[in-house]
Design an enzyme around this catalytic site. Structure first.
Site, mmCIF file in Angstrom:
data_model
loop_
_atom_site.group_PDB
_atom_site.id
_atom_site.type_symbol
_atom_site.label_atom_id
_atom_site.label_comp_id
_atom_site.label_asym_id
_atom_site.label_seq_id
_atom_site.Cartn_x
_atom_site.Cartn_y
_atom_site.Cartn_z
ATOM 1 N NE ARG A 75 -3.536 -0.169 2.745
ATOM 2 C CZ ARG A 75 -3.958 -0.687 3.924
ATOM 3 N NH1 ARG A 75 -3.539 -0.170 5.061
ATOM 4 N NH2 ARG A 75 -4.768 -1.714 3.932
ATOM 5 N NE ARG A 144 -2.414 1.616 9.627
ATOM 6 C CZ ARG A 144 -3.271 0.599 9.467
ATOM 7 N NH1 ARG A 144 -4.097 0.583 8.439
ATOM 8 N NH2 ARG A 144 -3.307 -0.396 10.327
ATOM 9 C CE LYS A 221 -7.698 -0.288 11.990
ATOM 10 N NZ LYS A 221 -8.094 -1.215 10.911
ATOM 11 C CE LYS A 223 -7.785 2.946 9.317
ATOM 12 N NZ LYS A 223 -8.903 2.121 8.811
ATOM 13 C CB CYS A 442 -13.249 -3.971 2.007
ATOM 14 S SG CYS A 442 -13.903 -5.601 2.398
ATOM 15 C CB CYS A 448 -8.620 -9.466 2.873
ATOM 16 S SG CYS A 448 -8.599 -8.782 4.545
ATOM 17 C CB CYS A 487 -14.114 -8.894 8.247
ATOM 18 S SG CYS A 487 -12.961 -7.515 8.407
ATOM 19 C CB CYS A 491 -11.373 -1.849 4.668
ATOM 20 S SG CYS A 491 -9.997 -2.508 5.615
#
Lengths: 586, 602
Positions: A75, A144, A221, A223, A442, A448, A487, A491
């Site tokens: 990514r 990110r 994470k 964002k 996603c 994934c 899931c 995303c």
């Protein structure tokens, strides 16, 4: 449950990693397996890559006594999703040379390459860096890719927002030399950046330290995004850290700061949940970096490092309260936040087709379903966009809705670009129904590792079936937001959609209803673990009611709440100072 | 029947004559079954002593009237030699049977009568067990042999240009050394019987006249040391149930390699790591049909050959080789069709042309190209018998109990307008687990055994399906808790799709059952990388292992790989010892003599 006092395993990996090095070099060189050592699988995320495997053939390979078909997703870090035509062509070439022949545009305005095998990981990342696209911190427990409003037609403010997104991204970058050592043989693409970081502390012999993050980085994470009203394409309330540009008389005067948004949750665990960010004040542009850093360090120090699924900022805020958190952040600053200013979002989607910007140049937004740039079924997006990149003088902008803007096109170039699209069997998509144009999905299967059900591969199919239902109810041209994820990790930001399918098991989804089109209201679980036929059968009567009872241009979920078909889910809570204007705006 | 008549060579061995009383006492009142058992037991003891004391045996003068020497790679020459030995014994000739790796040319100086049965591998190479013998025989060290008379039976495959080369070399060299050619050399193609039978008939007649001991004709078949407890053998195979037939190359692999698991339950069959499994294949229905239509015959036609009457279809399916083209078949086709082209090919001076023709054409190709009025019986008699194929066993009984595992590369290629399949690999790969059975037997390979000492290190070089016996080795050594180290060199074209038994090797590494694994995937990068390249890269460590007593095993392709690996080993040794090429070759030859450099190549 994890022991109350034991740090999560990932914290140990970070501590031992020597600023994200771990044994990545050894893992990459190990010829026995296409995978990395276990700890390195966690560490490589900080370098912008995930280890995955082709889940379609996982069982088949197990029987063949072969390990899973491991490959890597890479990514990019691409603040605001902006790249040059030369960069586009370089990535397009890598898609064939090392990846699965496609480019994926993400909901965080980044590119993803899928299917890169271990021994080609280094050349791929090196080739990206050769065109000045890095992948540092694109994943992992760090800040990110920083998003920024993509819509270019208010370009003056937009350009400023983008510039701040870039600065924010740079400011919050990890300062370790590990990335350059491992992927670029020690060559630094931007030496200044690294030296600045080292200089601030100036203590380690190598000049290497993490002044913002410390050796264990963030608990989870993180964002960040910048929105430019009236468009909320970045879904600002889903971000850990959001800046809402405040524009007065065409000038950017500062940003409302919001904190604590996040999508991810775990099926069946009510201690995890999606959460909308709280607006906590206003900062001037020159205060932006300091404010962001204070939020980051507060989360660094108070985020939960014991239970990883409670580690995001939203849980820190839920645990300590928003007022405490605001005070904690302010205490780290030399200033206090001003009262938040009024703002108004109209919607969170893209505007397709040609739009003329302030400078007089044109911008073409094209629909890329699920963000997958590939040559498939006579719709040759990759060839089309590569051909455009060869003649284009402007730039490309990835939108947070997985679409693409061919930006800054001179009047004279428009016809040529239209012709190239047509030649390759594609178009901007303006003739498609709003449902199809705005839907997100996603990646999910086959790559994934978290996927429980199909998403990207299912969107065309389910979209067509739902569209048919809309047509039957005369709702074909009503914008209804649909998002599908494999899931509950979120995303494609499913928990903000009017209709969301969140994967439970192959062919089975939880059905969520209730988001709005501005990204200011969550949805809620409506039916659990159902198959396609049940999803359509559930939606059918609701759409019928909507078609009969809709008031004006009322949205689908707004109607469901008004008609009490569903209870009202949580929506953005504005601080007192913004409430009046926000309510007026709403 | 008297016990004294059991062993025909008793007359020639005084020390055994002295034991006669003891034997009489021992055998008094025993039935036939018990006497046979004693015979086998004694033979086994003798063989064990012989194996354990090679030097002593070699120093003894040859006591037998006739020595039958053989060099065998796949077991065909060994089997032919054993058959000759049996027949000689039955004919009252005091014959002994010896493998060439337990024999040196110097010993020939003490012989008067010798038969040699030797196979030729690939491009005119000797079998591994004959390598040293042939080298010495061709060198200046070879003794003069004026007292010797000899006969040579060569085995080979006429589709290779240097057909029966080793037989020819030995034959000519012995004459040069002053020995007398007793009678003409035989050269057997893959259809061995058609040459073996007339040659052995002639050989036995001549030898009986000159060598047989009067009144010493054995009335029972001696039980040989090589026979083990297995009652199943080549001509009486066991029908083993297929337990698994699993492709072990990924879907994007052009090579289709199968892991086959067979049940030996209730067969009593045992085997050792290194042994091969003989598999009797059947021809596929499609290939039988293709031969029937090319020869314009019906499958129902009854055909009697020898004692057997079967429908033609069954002959073709189960009894006849209808894939690989042989010289005898081509000869018969040439006669029947009168084809000038074929007759030209078969002319004596056309050897190279013929061998290339045989290797590029299948029976079906020539049947189609040269249609002629076949009748069912002529076709069956023209075709050679279907022969079993040998596969290196990929399992240890200590891990898989009464199963036997194989690693089978299926072979298919396009030629002359149709797709051809390897007979046995096609047969095996189309068997259905838990439904079909396969006729099998064990072909012991005593030349490819694990070291007796569990502390000895192993270097195993097995690219492609050559890795099969090493799966057995590692299983066995893990089961017995061997403390020696294991180093495997494996190669194939692609890592992602052709890393055979990848997960098992990874597990073995984790468990410490495999210490090192070096991989060479030839087509994953611009330059081709093979196992021999990895050997050279690891020169220092390899030589250290050798110095530490490691045994080196090589399994797989004989045509290229075995030679490439051999040269790489010489390079490694030369590089590390710095004593030059000859020194390195001598070092490797010593390993060979000490049975520390072992090959199972085909």
């Amino acid at each position: 449950m994890t022991d109350n006092n034991t740090l999560s395993a990932v914290e140990g990996i970070k501590v031992r990693s020597r600023l994200l090095r771990g044994t990545l070099v050894e893992s990459l060189a190990d010829p026995i397996t296409g995978a990395l050592a276990e700890d390195d699988q966690m560490l490589i995320k900080f370098h912008g890559s995930y280890q995955q495997d082709d889940r379609d053939i996982r069982e088949e390979r197990r029987q063949q006594k072969l390990e899973p078909a491991y490959s890597f997703m890479i990514r990019t870090r691409l603040p605001g999703g902006v790249c040059s035509p030369a960069q586009w062509l370089a990535l397009d070439g890598l898609a064939d040379q090392y990846a699965n022949g496609s480019l994926r545009l993400t909901t965080r305005q980044a590119f993803q390459l899928h299917g890169v095998i271990k021994r080609e990981l280094k050349p791929t990342i090196a080739a990206m860096n050769a065109v000045l696209i890095d992948t540092i911190a694109a994943c992992g427990d760090v800040n990110r890719n920083v998003m920024s409003a993509a819509n270019p037609h208010i370009s003056g403010a937009h350009a400023e927002a983008l510039e701040w997104a870039r600065r924010l991204s740079e400011h919050l970058l990890p300062k370790t030399h590990a990335y350059h050592e491992i992927w670029l043989d020690g060559v630094r693409v931007d030496e200044v950046r690294v030296d600045e970081g080292a200089g601030e502390l100036g203590e380690s012999a190598t000049g290497e330290s993490e002044p913002i993050y410390g050796p264990t980085y963030l608990p989870r994470k993180f964002k960040a995004a910048i929105a430019v009203p009236p468009l909320n394409d970045v879904d600002i309330f889903s971000q850990d850290l959001g800046f809402i540009a405040i524009i007065e008389d065409g000038k950017l005067i500062g940003f409302n700061l919001c904190v604590g948004g996040g999508m991810g949750s775990t099926h069946g665990d009510t201690t995890t949940f999606p959460r909308l960010a709280d607006v906590i004040g206003f900062v001037t542009p020159d205060q932006l970096l300091a404010a962001a850093e204070a939020v980051v360090t507060a989360q660094r120090d108070f985020g939960n490092r014991i239970v990883r699924k409670h580690a995001r900022l939203k849980y820190t805020i839920e645990t300590h309260g928003i007022d405490w958190f605001k005070a904690e952040v302010e205490q780290r600053l030399s200033f206090r936040f001003a009262a938040a200013r009024a703002f108004h979002f109209e919607h969170s989607g893209d505007r397709f087709g040609w739009v003329r910007g302030e400078s007089g140049n044109w911008h073409l937004t094209v629909r890329i379903e699920a963000g997958r740039v590939a040559d498939r079924n006579g719709r040759n997006w990759r060839q089309a966009l590569a051909a455009i990149a060869r003649i284009h003088d402007g730039e490309f902008r990835i939108t947070p809705n997985q679409n693409l803007i061919i930006a800054n096109v001179a009047d004279a170039q428009r016809a040529g670009i239209d012709a190239l699209l047509q030649t390759h069997g594609v178009d901007a998509g303006t003739a498609q129904s709003p449902l199809r144009l705005n839907a997100l999905a996603c990646v999910s299967y086959p790559t994934c590792p978290l996927a429980m059900a199909e998403a990207e591969r299912y969107l065309p199919d389910f979209g067509a079936k739902l569209e048919l239902l809309l047509v039957q109810h005369g709702l074909r041209d009503v914008p209804i937001g649909l998002r599908i994820t494999g899931c509950p990790n979120g995303c494609a930001r499913p928990f903000l959609a009017e209709i969301a399918l969140v994967g439970k098991a192959p062919g089975r989804y939880n059905l969520y209803l209730g988001g709005d089109r501005r990204g200011q209201r969550l949805n809620a679980l409506y039916r659990e673990n159902i198959v396609e036929a049940d999803i359509l059968a559930t939606l059918d009567p609701l759409l019928a009611d909507f078609a009969r009872g809709r008031s004006g241009d009322e949205g689908f979920a707004d109607f469901l709440i008004r008609s009490e078909a569903i209870p009202a889910p949580p929506s953005v809570q504005f601080a007192a100072s913004t409430r009046q204007s926000a309510e007026r705006a709403l | 029947m008297k016990a004294t008549s059991i062993h025909p060579i008793a007359e020639a061995l005084p020390e055994i004559v002295a034991l006669r009383d003891k034997l009489s006492w021992l055998s008094d009142g025993l039935d036939v079954r018990s006497l046979l058992w004693i015979s086998g037991y004694a033979a086994g003891l003798a063989a064990a002593q012989q194996q354990g004391n090679v030097a002593a045996v070699a120093a003894e003068p040859a006591a037998a009237a006739l020595s039958i020497l053989y060099g065998s790679q796949t077991g065909n020459a060994k089997r032919a030699a054993e058959k000759l030995h049996d027949q000689a014994l039955q004919a009252g000739i005091a014959a002994r049977l010896l493998r060439l790796d337990d024999y040196t040319p110097k010993q020939l100086a003490a012989e008067r009568s010798v038969w040699l049965v030797v196979s030729t591998q690939g491009d005119g190479d000797p079998s591994d067990d004959a390598r040293r013998f042939v080298d010495v025989l061709r060198s200046k060290r070879a003794p003069r042999l004026p007292q010797l008379r000899y006969a040579v039976l060569g085995l080979g495959d006429a589709s290779y240009p240097k057909f029966c080369e080793i037989g020819r070399i030995i034959d000519e060299r012995l004459t040069e050394l002053g020995a007398t050619r007793w009678f003409a050399r035989g050269e057997a193609d893959v259809d061995i019987v058609s040459v073996l039978e007339p040659w052995s008939r002639q050989a036995l007649e001549i030898a009986r006249d000159e060598l047989a001991t009067p009144n010493a004709v054995a009335s029972v078949t001696p039980i040989r040391a090589r026979s083990n407890a297995n009652s199943w053998h080549r001509d009486q195979p066991f029908a083993a149930e297929v337990l698994a037939n699993q492709r072990i190359t990924a879907r994007d692999s052009a090579k289709d390699v199968r892991h086959i698991e067979l049940s030996l339950a209730e067969s009593g069959i045992s085997y050792e790591p290194g042994d091969a499994l003989g598999v009797w294949p059947e021809n596929s229905a499609q290939s039988v049909q293709a031969v029937l239509s090319a020869s314009r015959l019906q499958p129902e036609a009854a055909v009697t050959v020898g004692e057997h009457t079967r429908p033609l279809g069954e002959w073709l399916q189960r009894e006849r080789e209808i894939g690989k083209l042989s010289r005898p078949f081509l000869q018969k086709l040439a006669e029947r069709s009168g084809s000038a082209e074929l007759q030209h090919l078969l002319a004596a001076e056309q050897r190279a042309g013929l061998s290339s023709f045989l290797s590029t054409h299948r029976i079906l190709d020539v049947l189609r190209a040269h249609p002629t009025g076949w009748d069912a019986t002529s076709l069956v008699t023209a075709l050679g018998p279907l022969a079993p194929r040998l596969y290196s066993i990929a399992s240890s009984r200590k891990q898989v109990d009464d199963e036997v595992h194989l690693t089978v590369a299926t072979i298919a290629w396009e030629a002359h307008g149709s797709t051809h399949h390897g007979v046995a690999s096609d047969w095996l790969s189309t068997r259905t687990a838990e439904q079909d059975k396969v006729r099998v037997y064990i072909e012991p390979n005593t030349r490819f055994r694990l070291p007796a000492n569990p502390e000895t290190d192993l270097i195993m070089i097995g690219p492609g399906t050559g890795v099969a016996p090493f799966r057995a080795f590692v299983q066995e050594r893990a089961a017995i808790g061997a403390t020696g180290r294991h180093w495997l060199f494996f190669g194939n074209q692609h890592f992602s799709s052709q890393f055979l038994y990848q997960v098992e090797w990874q597990e073995a590494l984790k468990r410490g059952q495999l210490q090192r694994l070096d991989l060479a995937f030839s087509r994953d990068q611009a330059e081709k990388i093979y196992v021999q390249d990895r050997l050279r890269q690891q020169a220092r460590a390899l030589y250290a292992w050798l110095q530490n007593g490691a045994h080196v095993y090589v399994c797989g392709d004989a045509t290229n790989m075995a030679g490439d690996v051999h040269r790489a080993l010489v390079d490694v040794i030369e590089h590390e010892r710095g004593g030059g090429r000859e020194d390195a070759e001598a070092y490797l030859a010593e390993l060979d003599s000490a049975h520390r450099y072992l090959r199972d190549v085909y």
